[in-house]
Enzyme design. Sequence first.
Site, PDB file in Angstrom:
ATOM      1  CG  HIS A 193      -1.930   1.066   1.227  1.00 51.83           C
ATOM      2  ND1 HIS A 193      -1.635   2.373   1.545  1.00 51.83           N
ATOM      3  CD2 HIS A 193      -3.250   1.029   0.935  1.00 51.83           C
ATOM      4  CE1 HIS A 193      -2.738   3.106   1.440  1.00 51.83           C
ATOM      5  NE2 HIS A 193      -3.738   2.292   1.078  1.00 51.83           N
ATOM      6  CG  LEU A 205      -4.769  -7.127   6.528  1.00 56.29           C
ATOM      7  CD1 LEU A 205      -5.373  -6.388   7.709  1.00 56.29           C
ATOM      8  CD2 LEU A 205      -4.300  -8.511   6.956  1.00 56.29           C
TER       9      LEU A 205
END
Lengths: 135, 135
Positions: free
Chosen positions: B11, B72
């Site tokens: 990210h 995730l």
Amino acid sequence: MGIKGMLLVGHGSKLPYNKELIETTAELIARKTNEYIVKPGFMSINTPTVEEQLEAFRKENIEMLVVVPLFLARGVHIDKDIPEILGLPEGSRRGEFQLNGKTIPLVYANPIGSDPLLAELMLKNAADAIANLQP
Amino acid sequence: MGIKGMLLVGHGSKLPYNKELIETTAELIARKTNEYIVKPGFMSINTPTVEEQLEAFRKENIEMLVVVPLFLARGVHIDKDIPEILGLPEGSRRGEFQLNGKTIPLVYANPIGSDPLLAELMLKNAADAIANLQP
């Protein structure tokens, strides 16, 4: 040894995927072990909140509460927000938790972080994607 | 079988922890296997970017490129932004990648998601935290 509580903390999201992940992982943990009563709680957007689940644990007959954040890495939630909710000074990993007239230890675990198991998971996801290539 | 490329997508974050996690995991994967050349790339803030690492892979003699997001769960980056960079229609998991005059398959893997290995990791983090309780 009595049973312990595990509060699995998730970030929460407007999309359904984070909540699904945290709830399913809580179920997988509960199926793997009898050591813990596992409850998922969220920092934002989704419910039950972390605070609500702390209240729920006060009614359980546990001997220790372990708070495990299902986050990839440290950040503001991990370093500030969660310790604040738990009543821990920043940087501290252990505190106390009040049940019905009883004080038990509270332990704050690390987020996922670098771990050989995470490397293994990435290799598994890569292998699965390649296997799905075959028509 | 020749060697494959693995682009491990992170990210990115203003704090150093996400970058550390992605880079260390890329190293752990590279140490575990000879099957892949592993390069970490970031969606925002950190470098090298995903685009830069795609360019870097064009110079490698690989037979397939696997893009593995170290996220995730699904979300806008997973469902829209990364497929766009890879030139994949939304929802598609396979495409093509141009090396020097050669076209190879590109495969887009799932994010972490619910997995028994993730449940195991959480149990390990909980056990480590309890072990550290002893003074």
